[in-house]
Enzyme design. Structure first.
Site, PDB file in Angstrom:
ATOM      1  CD  GLU A  71      -5.562  -5.967   0.166  1.00  0.00           C
ATOM      2  OE1 GLU A  71      -4.653  -5.825  -0.672  1.00  0.00           O
ATOM      3  OE2 GLU A  71      -5.474  -6.754   1.131  1.00  0.00           O
ATOM      4  CE  LYS A  85      -3.069  -8.350  -4.522  1.00  0.00           C
ATOM      5  NZ  LYS A  85      -3.476  -7.389  -3.458  1.00  0.00           N
ATOM      6  CB  CYS A  90      10.558  -0.354   2.463  1.00  0.00           C
ATOM      7  SG  CYS A  90      11.156   0.313   0.924  1.00  0.00           S
ATOM      8  CB  SER A 129       4.826  -7.404   5.611  1.00  0.00           C
ATOM      9  OG  SER A 129       3.930  -8.412   5.187  1.00  0.00           O
ATOM     10  CD  GLU A 156       8.560  -2.965   8.223  1.00  0.00           C
ATOM     11  OE1 GLU A 156       7.812  -3.930   8.009  1.00  0.00           O
ATOM     12  OE2 GLU A 156       9.100  -2.310   7.310  1.00  0.00           O
ATOM     13  CG  PHE A 192      -0.250   0.407   2.510  1.00  0.00           C
ATOM     14  CD1 PHE A 192      -0.044   1.743   2.820  1.00  0.00           C
ATOM     15  CD2 PHE A 192       0.230  -0.559   3.395  1.00  0.00           C
ATOM     16  CE1 PHE A 192       0.617   2.113   3.990  1.00  0.00           C
ATOM     17  CE2 PHE A 192       0.892  -0.190   4.560  1.00  0.00           C
ATOM     18  CZ  PHE A 192       1.084   1.141   4.859  1.00  0.00           C
TER      19      PHE A 192
HETATM   20  P1  NAD Z   1       1.571  -6.676   2.984  1.00  0.00           P
HETATM   21  O1  NAD Z   1       2.616  -7.719   3.022  1.00  0.00           O
HETATM   22  O2  NAD Z   1       0.486  -6.720   3.980  1.00  0.00           O
HETATM   23  O3  NAD Z   1       0.834  -6.672   1.546  1.00  0.00           O
HETATM   24  C1  NAD Z   1       1.568  -6.626   0.340  1.00  0.00           C
HETATM   25  C2  NAD Z   1       0.751  -7.304  -0.756  1.00  0.00           C
HETATM   26  O4  NAD Z   1       0.555  -8.671  -0.411  1.00  0.00           O
HETATM   27  C3  NAD Z   1      -0.637  -6.708  -0.958  1.00  0.00           C
HETATM   28  O5  NAD Z   1      -0.901  -6.656  -2.340  1.00  0.00           O
HETATM   29  C4  NAD Z   1      -1.562  -7.684  -0.238  1.00  0.00           C
HETATM   30  O6  NAD Z   1      -2.838  -7.776  -0.832  1.00  0.00           O
HETATM   31  C5  NAD Z   1      -0.830  -9.005  -0.356  1.00  0.00           C
HETATM   32  N1  NAD Z   1      -1.021  -9.860   0.821  1.00  0.00           N
HETATM   33  C6  NAD Z   1      -1.205  -9.458   2.104  1.00  0.00           C
HETATM   34  N2  NAD Z   1      -1.304 -10.523   2.921  1.00  0.00           N
HETATM   35  C7  NAD Z   1      -1.157 -11.627   2.149  1.00  0.00           C
HETATM   36  C8  NAD Z   1      -1.138 -13.011   2.410  1.00  0.00           C
HETATM   37  N3  NAD Z   1      -1.304 -13.489   3.642  1.00  0.00           N
HETATM   38  N4  NAD Z   1      -0.978 -13.859   1.374  1.00  0.00           N
HETATM   39  C9  NAD Z   1      -0.808 -13.401   0.130  1.00  0.00           C
HETATM   40  N5  NAD Z   1      -0.808 -12.080  -0.186  1.00  0.00           N
HETATM   41  C10 NAD Z   1      -0.979 -11.199   0.807  1.00  0.00           C
HETATM   42  O7  NAD Z   1       2.336  -5.264   3.026  1.00  0.00           O
HETATM   43  P2  NAD Z   1       1.706  -3.808   3.151  1.00  0.00           P
HETATM   44  O8  NAD Z   1       1.175  -3.620   4.525  1.00  0.00           O
HETATM   45  O9  NAD Z   1       0.829  -3.519   1.993  1.00  0.00           O
HETATM   46  O10 NAD Z   1       3.029  -2.924   2.960  1.00  0.00           O
HETATM   47  C11 NAD Z   1       3.903  -2.574   3.994  1.00  0.00           C
HETATM   48  C12 NAD Z   1       5.092  -3.506   4.036  1.00  0.00           C
HETATM   49  O11 NAD Z   1       5.784  -3.479   2.780  1.00  0.00           O
HETATM   50  C13 NAD Z   1       6.134  -3.082   5.062  1.00  0.00           C
HETATM   51  O12 NAD Z   1       6.593  -4.217   5.714  1.00  0.00           O
HETATM   52  C14 NAD Z   1       7.245  -2.462   4.224  1.00  0.00           C
HETATM   53  O13 NAD Z   1       8.528  -2.492   4.797  1.00  0.00           O
HETATM   54  C15 NAD Z   1       7.181  -3.293   2.994  1.00  0.00           C
HETATM   55  N6  NAD Z   1       7.788  -2.630   1.857  1.00  0.00           N
HETATM   56  C16 NAD Z   1       9.004  -3.085   1.457  1.00  0.00           C
HETATM   57  C17 NAD Z   1       9.646  -2.466   0.395  1.00  0.00           C
HETATM   58  C18 NAD Z   1      10.994  -2.939  -0.059  1.00  0.00           C
HETATM   59  O14 NAD Z   1      11.436  -2.471  -1.078  1.00  0.00           O
HETATM   60  N7  NAD Z   1      11.654  -3.844   0.633  1.00  0.00           N
HETATM   61  C19 NAD Z   1       9.025  -1.392  -0.257  1.00  0.00           C
HETATM   62  C20 NAD Z   1       7.770  -0.971   0.175  1.00  0.00           C
HETATM   63  C21 NAD Z   1       7.161  -1.609   1.246  1.00  0.00           C
END
Ligand code: NAD
Length: 495
Positions: free
Chosen positions: A175, A172, A280, A225, A381, A148
């Site tokens: 959401e 994808k 991140c 994450s 984090e 997000f």
């Molecule tokens: P998230 O892991 O909750 O979601 C990321 C994506 O995965 C979304 O599209 C979501 O719909 C999907 N998703 C969520 N739970 C899932 C599951 N159980 N099974 C399959 N798909 C699933 O992350 P978020 O809250 O949207 O974003 C924040 C996180 O992203 C933080 O941890 C941040 O550090 C990380 N991030 C990392 C970078 C990087 O370059 N390393 C960059 C941006 C964000």
């Protein structure tokens, strides 16, 4: 109520009737509904991606590059609108949103060089009258699953390069803020991209699992994450896919006693509290080395109190809300834990209220001092506007903190000592390292990626790593004329 559907084969549509709310984090109001795609939506996306990919792969790289070039101009023309879509659903300030779109745009700019980037290697006479060359060919259908916090920039780390390489792409998006992806897809069509090459499919875990299981998808790029990154990596690998899965972070900024303290404080304030700490590459740990700690904490405290926390519609806002009620509660819970575990709470951002936006998900700048490496707020984090100061006796102790941490996304050192800075850049076990810059995010023509729990897979994103990830290598060995008869050979040829 605005309904956010899919973008498949150049059309906005969806078969699923399943929907969830999209909120404005500044007010807590529902501003749209997003479709959670069904298996039939997914099948449509696969079908169109498959049908379009063959012809797209046969389109010359120069023609692909011209479409990317049109796309770049269209994004520039529409940047205000794209940025306001990002801010409305994410909550970050408009200037920050514009900055993030620009970083994505730079990847499109990089991908415009695809005829050059795809050039292979050639060796004449690897054996007598035998030539050999290596080329890189597209994989087929690639998919991206994105978080997000950067609804424009992170998808743009992926699809412009995948598509430039001759693949089709299914995105994808998160959401929580899905509208921006649809706008980006529409503009790509307007730029001349054939229908079906770039598709956006909305949904949650259910559709992610369809991507991971599909035999038609060759490669998965993920950013999010760490627990989900690990899951994506394992499932994709198990199903024979190429995968790069970027996870969470806990980025340390080391302040040496000889650093320009004001510069370091500016760095910590911007990188710690910018975008409400939901980056991140945010700085969530400041490592105060030697006797500067008291001064450092006082200065961060003073500056953090000057920040304006306000909705994105306020042009003077320095930071907006966090993404959701659940996330606000989670951050505040971490602050409770920090206090319970004995850290010194210098600035408390809990229960932050803004007049007229009482239901918004605001958390004020929060500062902890005397954090130790055993504490939960240091190990995990938080992904909010919470900066932890940890004190180190000397440089070696600071470097150990950086290297012993489970995450390895970014780090930075502030110092005026070239030898220390060189030692740090050489020895930090971290993917992206800065010297006197707080957020060392690589430009599009370099590559973005962390180490340890911050990246699962072998390739970082964009730059040369992106080209290699989205193509497979083929090496040809060829002899002309073909009518030379030399008899069968039973030993491995050596020249
Ligand atoms: P998230 O892991 O909750 O979601 C990321 C994506 O995965 C979304 O599209 C979501 O719909 C999907 N998703 C969520 N739970 C899932 C599951 N159980 N099974 C399959 N798909 C699933 O992350 P978020 O809250 O949207 O974003 C924040 C996180 O992203 C933080 O941890 C941040 O550090 C990380 N991030 C990392 C970078 C990087 O370059 N390393 C960059 C941006 C964000």
């Amino acid at each position: 109520m605005n309904k956010i559907q899919n973008y498949i084969n150049g059309n906005i549509n969806s078969l699923s009737k399943n929907e969830i709310n999209v909120e404005d984090p500044s007010t807590g109001e529902v501003i749209a509904k997003v479709v959670l795609s069904s298996i039939d939506d997914f099948k449509n996306a696969i079908e169109t991606s498959k049908n379009s990919q063959r012809e797209w792969a046969n389109t010359t790289p120069l023609k692909r590059s011209r479409i990317l070039s049109n796309y770049k101009s269209l994004i520039e023309k529409n940047i205000e609108e794209i940025a306001s879509i990002v801010s409305r659903e994410h909550g970050k300030t408009l200037d920050d949103a514009k900055g993030s779109v620009t970083r994505g745009l730079e990847v499109v700019e990089f991908a415009c060089g695809i005829p050059h980037l795809l050039k292979g290697e050639f060796s004449q006479n690897v054996g007598t009258n035998i030539d050999s060359w290596s080329i890189r060919q597209p994989l087929g259908i690639c998919a991206g699953i994105t978080p997000f916090n950067f609804p424009a920039m992170v998808p743009m780390w992926m699809y412009p390069i995948a598509i430039a390489c001759g693949n089709s792409f299914i995105l994808k998006p998160s959401e929580k803020d899905p509208s921006c992806s649809i706008k980006l897809a529409e503009l790509f069509s307007e730029a001349g991209l054939p229908d079906g090459v770039f598709n956006v499919i909305n949904g949650d875990k259910e559709v992610v699992d369809l991507i991971l299981k599909s035999n038609e998808i060759s490669a998965v790029s993920f950013v999010g994450s760490t627990p989900v990154a690990k899951y994506i990596y394992e499932q994709s690998a198990k199903n024979g896919k190429r995968v790069q899965a970027l996870g969470g972070a806990k980025n340390h900024l080391v302040v040496m006693p000889d650093a320009n303290l004001d510069q370091a404080v500016d760095g910590i304030i911007g990188a710690g509290y910018g975008s409400a700490g939901e980056r991140c590459m945010a700085i969530s740990v400041a490592v105060a080395v030697g006797d500067i700690a008291d001064d450092l904490v006082n200065k961060i405290h003073l500056e953090s109190q000057k920040l304006k926390v306000a909705p994105w519609t306020d042009p003077d806002s320095d930071m907006g809300p966090v993404i959701s009620k659940e996330h606000k509660d989670k951050i505040e819970k971490y602050i409770d834990i920090g206090i319970d575990e004995g850290a010194k709470l210098v600035e408390d951002g809990r229960n932050y209220k803004i007049q007229g936006y009482e239901n918004g998900y605001f958390v004020g700048p929060t500062l902890f001092d005397k954090v130790t490496k055993e504490m939960t707020i240091y190990k995990e984090e938080i992904f909010g506007p919470v900066v932890c100061v940890i004190r180190a006796k000397n440089y070696n102790e600071a470097l150990d903190l950086v290297n012993d941490h489970a995450f390895g996304n970014g780090t930075s050192i502030y110092t005026s000592d070239g030898e220390i800075s060189r030692h740090f850049t050489t020895n930090a076990k971290i993917g992206m390292v800065g010297v006197n810059v707080p957020i060392p995010v690589p430009m599009a023509f370099h590559s973005f990626g962390g180490w340890k729990q911050s990246l699962f897979g072998d390739h970082a994103m964009h730059g040369k790593e992106g080209i290699n990830f989205y193509t497979k290598l083929k090496t040809v060995t060829s002899r002309w004329p073909g009518n030379i008869k030399s008899g069968p050979e039973f030993v491995i040829p050596t020249n």
